[in-house]
Scaffold this motif. Structure first.
Motif, PDB file in Angstrom:
ATOM      1  N   VAL A  13       0.818  -1.227   0.000  1.00 11.63           N
ATOM      2  CA  VAL A  13       0.000   0.000   0.000  1.00 11.63           C
ATOM      3  C   VAL A  13       0.850   1.276   0.000  1.00 11.63           C
ATOM      4  CG1 VAL A  13      -2.069  -1.017   1.033  1.00 11.63           C
ATOM      5  CG2 VAL A  13      -0.268  -0.085   2.526  1.00 11.63           C
ATOM      6  N   SER A  14       2.072   1.206   0.536  1.00  9.44           N
ATOM      7  CA  SER A  14       2.897   2.424   0.621  1.00  9.44           C
ATOM      8  C   SER A  14       3.365   2.919  -0.745  1.00  9.44           C
ATOM      9  CB  SER A  14       4.111   2.188   1.532  1.00  9.44           C
ATOM     10  OG  SER A  14       4.857   1.100   1.064  1.00  9.44           O
ATOM     11  N   ASN A  15       3.093   2.151  -1.813  1.00 10.25           N
ATOM     12  CA  ASN A  15       3.448   2.602  -3.171  1.00 10.25           C
ATOM     13  C   ASN A  15       2.328   3.396  -3.832  1.00 10.25           C
ATOM     14  OD1 ASN A  15       5.972   1.257  -3.216  1.00 10.25           O
ATOM     15  ND2 ASN A  15       4.959  -0.674  -3.708  1.00 10.25           N
ATOM     16  N   TYR A  16       1.159   3.482  -3.171  1.00  7.44           N
ATOM     17  CA  TYR A  16      -0.022   4.012  -3.853  1.00  7.44           C
ATOM     18  C   TYR A  16      -0.792   5.031  -3.013  1.00  7.44           C
ATOM     19  CZ  TYR A  16       0.812  -0.270  -6.518  1.00  7.44           C
ATOM     20  OH  TYR A  16       1.399  -1.255  -7.262  1.00  7.44           O
ATOM     21  N   GLY A  17      -1.696   5.726  -3.706  1.00  5.07           N
ATOM     22  CA  GLY A  17      -2.722   6.491  -3.007  1.00  5.07           C
ATOM     23  C   GLY A  17      -3.817   5.509  -2.628  1.00  5.07           C
ATOM     24  N   ILE A  18      -4.223   5.487  -1.356  1.00  3.67           N
ATOM     25  CA  ILE A  18      -5.173   4.489  -0.862  1.00  3.67           C
ATOM     26  C   ILE A  18      -6.527   5.144  -0.568  1.00  3.67           C
ATOM     27  CG2 ILE A  18      -5.648   2.870   1.032  1.00  3.67           C
ATOM     28  CD1 ILE A  18      -3.559   1.865  -1.006  1.00  3.67           C
ATOM     29  N   VAL A  19      -7.578   4.499  -1.063  1.00  6.41           N
ATOM     30  CA  VAL A  19      -8.936   5.035  -1.007  1.00  6.41           C
ATOM     31  C   VAL A  19      -9.763   4.248   0.002  1.00  6.41           C
ATOM     32  CG1 VAL A  19     -11.021   5.478  -2.362  1.00  6.41           C
ATOM     33  CG2 VAL A  19      -8.781   5.657  -3.457  1.00  6.41           C
ATOM     34  N   GLU A  20     -10.475   4.964   0.872  1.00  4.39           N
ATOM     35  CA  GLU A  20     -11.430   4.320   1.785  1.00  4.39           C
ATOM     36  C   GLU A  20     -12.831   4.783   1.377  1.00  4.39           C
ATOM     37  OE1 GLU A  20     -12.460   4.013   6.582  1.00  4.39           O
ATOM     38  OE2 GLU A  20     -11.231   5.666   5.831  1.00  4.39           O
ATOM     39  N   THR A  21     -13.765   3.829   1.263  1.00  4.76           N
ATOM     40  CA  THR A  21     -15.111   4.179   0.814  1.00  4.76           C
ATOM     41  C   THR A  21     -16.165   3.685   1.805  1.00  4.76           C
ATOM     42  OG1 THR A  21     -15.494   2.111  -0.398  1.00  4.76           O
ATOM     43  CG2 THR A  21     -14.387   3.889  -1.598  1.00  4.76           C
ATOM     44  N   LYS A  81       0.135   7.212  -0.087  1.00  3.51           N
ATOM     45  CA  LYS A  81       1.248   6.312   0.258  1.00  3.51           C
ATOM     46  C   LYS A  81       1.392   6.068   1.768  1.00  3.51           C
ATOM     47  CE  LYS A  81       3.579   7.464  -4.024  1.00  3.51           C
ATOM     48  NZ  LYS A  81       4.636   8.090  -4.738  1.00  3.51           N
ATOM     49  N   PRO A  82       0.356   5.537   2.399  1.00  5.40           N
ATOM     50  CA  PRO A  82       0.448   5.257   3.843  1.00  5.40           C
ATOM     51  C   PRO A  82       1.281   4.001   4.117  1.00  5.40           C
ATOM     52  CG  PRO A  82      -1.619   4.412   2.985  1.00  5.40           C
ATOM     53  CD  PRO A  82      -0.936   5.101   1.829  1.00  5.40           C
ATOM     54  N   THR A  83       1.725   3.826   5.344  1.00  6.95           N
ATOM     55  CA  THR A  83       2.380   2.568   5.728  1.00  6.95           C
ATOM     56  C   THR A  83       1.278   1.506   5.855  1.00  6.95           C
ATOM     57  OG1 THR A  83       2.099   2.941   8.094  1.00  6.95           O
ATOM     58  CG2 THR A  83       4.113   3.841   7.084  1.00  6.95           C
ATOM     59  N   PRO A  84       1.645   0.209   5.780  1.00 12.22           N
ATOM     60  CA  PRO A  84       0.618  -0.840   5.936  1.00 12.22           C
ATOM     61  C   PRO A  84      -0.152  -0.709   7.246  1.00 12.22           C
ATOM     62  CG  PRO A  84       2.638  -1.793   5.065  1.00 12.22           C
ATOM     63  CD  PRO A  84       2.956  -0.366   5.399  1.00 12.22           C
ATOM     64  N   GLN A  85       0.505  -0.215   8.304  1.00 16.82           N
ATOM     65  CA  GLN A  85      -0.157  -0.057   9.606  1.00 16.82           C
ATOM     66  C   GLN A  85      -1.183   1.087   9.559  1.00 16.82           C
ATOM     67  OE1 GLN A  85       3.348  -0.124   9.316  1.00 16.82           O
ATOM     68  NE2 GLN A  85       3.305  -2.328   9.698  1.00 16.82           N
ATOM     69  N   GLU A  86      -0.891   2.137   8.820  1.00 18.23           N
ATOM     70  CA  GLU A  86      -1.777   3.310   8.761  1.00 18.23           C
ATOM     71  C   GLU A  86      -2.920   3.153   7.766  1.00 18.23           C
ATOM     72  OE1 GLU A  86       1.608   6.819   9.407  1.00 18.23           O
ATOM     73  OE2 GLU A  86       1.181   6.055   7.400  1.00 18.23           O
ATOM     74  N   ALA A  87      -2.728   2.272   6.765  1.00 17.86           N
ATOM     75  CA  ALA A  87      -3.688   2.189   5.648  1.00 17.86           C
ATOM     76  C   ALA A  87      -5.079   1.792   6.130  1.00 17.86           C
ATOM     77  CB  ALA A  87      -3.177   1.198   4.615  1.00 17.86           C
TER      78      ALA A  87
END
Length: 370
Positions: free
Chosen positions: A155-163, A175-181
């Motif tokens: 996930v840290s390679n991308y912009g992560i979307v929450e819906t 680009k969040p860390t896996p813990q923050e995503a």
């Protein structure tokens, strides 16, 4: 297509994560089987009836403008927006950010007067644009982002979307860390914009789609939706990605990408006027050998490999799962394995770069024209 659609390709970035490939060419011009990656995008847009395309350019802009011209070859009309400053007597590229570049175009000539598909110029896609546009319109979205699930570790390679459950975007993390995503839905850099969204971007400022415009849309509670679609999306973010893309293309995994040349043996395609000692070489496909290439006796090629035009593989040299750019000579008895090689440098699949004459590298290679 029922609804007319315009296109915008983001092509102003420096491509620093794929150096040295972008030292002499901008990232959208990186070749895949002898064709720039952005050409596949333009062909795909044209197939879906997108006939008006703006491209923002900065780094090595002339390469893009001279190659694509006015777009008539693809049945499209292409325009360009240069981003740079005149500083100390020199013109210097200065990108305005992905959203800032769009606002610059809008302020200049009002291009965004209807729904526009916006995409990054450095990925291969086969998205059903018509179906995505239909969903965008059905939901009355101001902006839609096309997403794809990625492994949590990446996930840290991308912009992560929450819906929410209706697909409305409630947060966007750059680009969040896996813990923050908050999810593993990645933005694929493909968006549908209505003109009203462009009006939210401040004029004359460096402004980014992912880290600035998207959080603004969420904060204002505007109709901003994510779409989950199944399609091929192959992002060339890093050198290792580029190597992997070429492996996949050569293995025939990308349906719309056909091998050029003539298939002379199963899995072996050859361009015009090659000089190959067929009786004394070992070639295991999938391999594409471009025009004007010479392969000497005792040489071995184990695919997937792409040998660009004018290259020379000397006697008893081995090329294994690698890419040779045009006019690359591999010296006698050398073994090239899982590398990208040009006349001046070579890069292994992890991104480690060596230049000709580098003492750290035992490989001997050079320019086939010398």
């Amino acid at each position: 297509m029922a609804t007319k659609l315009k296109g915008m390709i983001l092509a102003a970035g420096q491509g620093t994560r794929v150096r040295p490939l972008t030292k002499d060419i901008p990232k959208p011009m990186i070749p895949i089987l002898g064709k720039p990656v952005m050409e596949y995008l333009i062909e795909h847009l044209a197939r879906h009836g997108v006939s008006e395309i703006m491209i923002n350019v900065a780094h090595l802009n002339k390469n893009i403008e001279q190659y694509f011209g006015n777009g008539r070859r693809w049945g499209t009309e292409i325009g360009y927006s240069y981003e740079g400053v005149y500083d100390h007597g020199e013109l210097t590229p200065k990108p305005l950010g992905s959203a800032g570049g769009m606002r610059h175009i809008q302020d200049f000539g009002g291009f965004f007067d209807q729904t526009t598909i916006v995409m990054c110029g450095d990925a291969l896609i086969d998205l059903d644009i018509g179906a995505a546009l239909f969903e965008h319109k059905q939901k009355k979205a101001m902006v839609s982002v096309i997403t794809m699930e990625v492994p949590t570790a990446e996930v840290s390679n991308y912009g992560i979307v929450e819906t929410d459950q209706d697909g409305r975007v409630i947060s966007f993390q750059e680009k969040p860390t896996p813990q923050e995503a908050r999810s593993n839905l990645a933005s694929t850099g493909i968006y549908f914009f209505e003109p009203e969204a462009i009006a939210l971007i401040p004029s004359g400022k460096n402004f980014d789609i992912g880290s600035q415009l998207f959080p603004l849309l969420v904060e204002k509670g505007l109709p901003f939706y994510a779409q989950k679609r199944f399609y091929n999306w192959i992002d060339i973010g890093r050198i290792s990605d580029y190597w992997e893309v070429l492996q996949r293309v050569l293995r025939g995994e990308i349906s719309y990408m056909e091998m050029p040349g003539k298939e002379v043996r199963p899995g072996v395609w050859v361009g015009l006027n090659t000089n190959i000692d067929w009786d004394n070489v070992k070639i295991e496909g999938p391999v594409y050998i471009d025009s004007g290439t010479q392969i000497d006796a005792g040489a071995e090629i184990i695919g997937p490999c792409w040998i660009s035009h004018g290259s020379h593989i000397c006697k008893k040299a081995k090329v294994i799962r690698s890419v040779l750019f045009e006019y690359t000579r591999i010296s006698a008895d050398m073994t090239v394995s899982e590398m990208i090689v040009s006349p001046r440098y070579c890069v292994d699949r992890s991104g480690e770069t060596y230049y000709v004459g580098d003492d750290r590298c035992s490989l001997r290679w050079g320019d086939a024209r010398i």
